[in-house]
Design an enzyme around this catalytic site. Structure first.
Site, PDB file in Angstrom:
ATOM      1  N   SER A   7     -37.918  77.666   8.771  1.00 28.40           N
ATOM      2  CA  SER A   7     -39.112  78.274   8.181  1.00 28.40           C
ATOM      3  C   SER A   7     -39.356  79.632   8.825  1.00 28.40           C
ATOM      4  O   SER A   7     -38.898  79.887   9.946  1.00 28.40           O
ATOM      5  CB  SER A   7     -40.323  77.368   8.413  1.00 28.40           C
ATOM      6  N   TYR A  25     -46.358  72.293  13.458  1.00 23.89           N
ATOM      7  CA  TYR A  25     -45.224  72.714  12.625  1.00 23.89           C
ATOM      8  C   TYR A  25     -44.459  73.851  13.293  1.00 23.89           C
ATOM      9  O   TYR A  25     -43.223  73.856  13.325  1.00 23.89           O
ATOM     10  CB  TYR A  25     -45.730  73.129  11.246  1.00 23.89           C
TER      11      TYR A  25
END
Length: 284
Positions: free
Chosen positions: A136, A149
């Site tokens: 990501s 995250y």
């Protein structure tokens, strides 16, 4: 016909990549955590089975299935693994319990590690393979209230860079794909994780949370101008699978290119100011 194992195929990127690779002629082994999603994948014409990344037993059962399937395939080998199954746990770091943070790492990192270690002997035996990790932009930069995250993806980046070095000369190539905003059910799943695990009333960020919660409750699927479809990730996966010399990293979406560049050239404090501005604009 090359066989590729994919995790997290219930929706979004995983499902689109599975269908796209199958259309291109790959023997796709698609997996999902829930049996109901497995059945949907099978109805779409995919060879699918259940795989829960939080469970060692499930991973072992899935690998037994993989070995049976590749024995029946014409090549009889496992060419690629696309680690994709993950979720986002929103919330300020001080509002995350140890168990909540552990769960984020179990799914987004430790399950991937166990599965990767399970496929490596197969790839080493055949002398080649491709391991592709879906990371990501939040493995490159951080944003407030995404600490769990961020942690899982920063760890994945270091893990994958190390693995790539350790597999040098084996014929097994390792790549990271780093998407920014891509159309999926990621926001919906993150909102549920937020509601399940964050005590809004006890948090020093209560007022911010309440604003975000009200917005997300009415607008979970809204996309900004930089959001791309999952086909943007499929394009990078194909290059990582088919190039004679796949890249260590593949950026996807404008924000990833932008922040990847800014991280390299800006002092940390200046980058922090920019990221704080981005975060505050999201949480108005």
């Amino acid at each position: 016909m090359k066989t590729v194992l994919i995790t997290g195929c219930s929706s979004g990127i995983g499902q689109h990549v599975a269908l796209g690779l199958q259309q291109r002629g790959y023997n796709v082994l698609a997996t999902a955590r829930k049996q109901a999603d497995v059945e949907v994948l099978q109805q779409q014409g995919l060879n699918a089975a259940q795989l829960d990344l939080d469970s060692s037993e499930s991973i072992q059962q899935a690998m037994a299935w993989v070995k049976r399937e590749i024995e029946h395939a014409s090549a009889g080998e496992l060419y690629g693994l696309f680690n994709n199954g993950a979720y986002g746990q929103p919330g300020a770091i001080e509002d995350l319990s140890r168990n909540v943070l552990r769960q984020q790492l179990e799914t987004n990192l430790l399950g991937w590690h166990e599965l990767t270690c399970a496929v490596l002997p197969l790839m080493r035996h055949q002398g080649y393979g491709r391991i592709i990790q879906n990371s990501s932009v939040l493995g490159l930069i951080t944003l407030r209230f995404r600490g769990a995250y961020n942690t899982s993806k920063f760890a994945l980046e270091g893990y994958t860079d190390t693995l790539r070095q350790e597999l040098d000369g084996t014929g097994i190539y390792v790549s990271l794909i780093e998407p920014g905003p891509v159309t999926s059910k990621f926001r919906v799943n993150a909102f549920k994780a937020f509601q399940d695990n964050i005590d809004i009333k006890a948090s020093p960020f209560r007022s911010t949370y309440e604003k975000v919660e009200a917005r997300l409750a009415n607008d979970q699927d809204s996309d900004d101008i930089f959001t791309l479809g999952p086909e943007s990730v499929l394009k990078k996966v194909l290059h990582a699978l088919e190039s004679k010399r796949p890249k260590p990293r593949y950026y996807v979406t404008f924000p990833t290119y932008l922040f990847g560049y800014l991280r390299r050239i800006l002092p940390t404090r200046l980058l922090d100011l920019i990221l704080l501005k981005v975060s505050r604009s999201e949480h108005k």
